[in-house]
Design a protein around this motif. Structure first.
Motif: not given
Length: 387
Positions: A98-103, A368-372
């Motif tokens: 979901k967040f490829p910039e993590v690399t 569902d409530k807190f994580l992406p």
């Protein structure tokens, strides 16, 4: 002429007054951009509010940051240690999708190692460094605290591992204040406390003589040639006690964990046995640990559980025979999600008393409530009785 001079004087006074007000306001504006906190080590630290660039002493701190910076937990992180990549690759892969910039986050290694690059931390324009309370002594002895202080980079200690039931809430509140995400922090803390209380409120009346003795094998099977490490009165050991069990290691070890000869376990024959596991196949090739995580499947989990129970001497224990041999996701020991483990323990110890409790539904709801990221995979398992 006098009128002109009066106007000039008035103009000069106005300019002087404006400058005076400006000088008075400027420090207040600067102070408004700072927040002073007392960290979990008891240190008073002044930190830039809503920092743009942070360094994590441990990559798995992202478990906590994710419940605050829900749109993108990595938007502030410019450097970290690669433990998330090595010891929880399922979570890393899930976030990376979901967040490829993590690399692009700089791998700085251990902050307490000689090769840790202070120059790199400085070059990243780091606003604040977060370290684990459990490494306070290492931080002091390695000199990293002094070095960062001289570089003008504040250090904040958090704790989700040593004393999670005591320090999770204040650690989240510290992060919420620093990140200017106090509403998100408060919302999660309320959820955390509600879910912890679903267990506490039901075990208060249980007498010690009616509680099961529970042995936890820390990182069960991580190294197939070594056994065993267990938790003392802290961390998962404390969660066992709070879930209505009697943690075997609490009476044996005063600290976080200790080593034990398996023959002692065989002699004591505890009522319940639990191991911890995660996807350590990359960090420890050949491991026989249960590879829990977002990419795990139930068949593989059951096979690994059976292999652990099948080690020499283990299949004779009553916990294996009576279906009280379990294993759970190791990373619960280092995250604010440990209330899911608490609920799972309680259901294992008292299946009838907690028949209406669904820890998996709790974990799904948390996502569902807190994580992406979405919930997937397997995070705990049990073997059926053999007799």
């Amino acid at each position: 002429m006098k009128i002109t001079n009066l106007k000039v004087a008035a103009t000069g006074f106005a300019a002087t007054l404006a400058m005076t007000i400006g000088l008075a306001v400027a420090p207040q504006a600067a102070l408004a951009d700072k927040v002073t906190i007392t960290d979990i080590a008891g240190r008073t630290v002044e930190v830039e509010k809503n920092p743009k660039k942070v360094v994590l002493g441990e990559g798995r701190m992202i478990y906590s940051i994710a419940v605050l910076d829900r749109d993108n937990p990595f938007k502030r992180v410019v450097g970290w240690k690669d433990d998330l990549i090595n010891y929880d690759p399922d979570a890393y892969n899930k976030y990376k999708a979901k967040f490829p910039e993590v690399t692009e986050i700089e791998n700085l290694g251990s902050p307490y190692a000689a090769e840790y690059s202070l120059e790199t931390v400085i070059s990243l324009d780091t606003d604040v460094v977060f370290l684990n309370l459990g490494n306070l002594l290492k931080a002091q002895e390695s000199g990293i605290l002094t070095k960062l202080d001289k570089a003008g980079i504040p250090v904040v200690f958090l704790d989700f591992r040593q004393r999670p039931t005591q320090h999770t809430v204040p650690s989240l509140q510290i992060l919420g204040r620093i990140f200017d995400e106090r509403d998100n922090a408060d919302e999660f803390v309320d959820y955390y406390q509600k879910n912890m209380m679903t267990v506490f409120s039901r075990i208060e009346a249980i007498k010690d003589e009616d509680k099961p003795v529970v042995f936890i094998e820390n990182a069960a099977g991580y190294n197939p040639d070594k056994c065993c490490s267990t938790f003392g009165s802290a961390n998962l050991g404390r969660l066992v006690d709070l879930a209505g069990g009697l943690n075997w290691g609490t009476k044996k070890f005063p600290g976080l964990r200790g080593k034990v000869n398996p023959e002692v376990i065989f002699t004591d024959d505890p009522d319940v046995i639990m191991g911890t596991g995660a996807n350590w196949s990359k960090a420890q090739p050949g491991t026989m640990a249960v590879l829990f995580g977002y990419e795990a499947d139930k068949d593989a989990v059951n096979q690994r559980l059976a292999a652990l129970a099948g080690r020499k001497g283990w299949n004779e224990l009553k916990a294996v025979k009576t279906g009280r041999f379990h294993s759970i996701y190791h990373q619960f020991y280092n995250s604010p999600y440990h209330f899911v483990a608490l609920q799972t323990f309680a259901k294992w110890f008292y299946p009838e008393r907690f028949s209406d409790l669904d820890p998996e539904a709790t974990f799904v709801e948390l996502h569902d409530k807190f994580l992406p990221i979405d919930y997937s995979g397997v995070f705990w398992g049990s073997l059926p009785a053999t007799q």
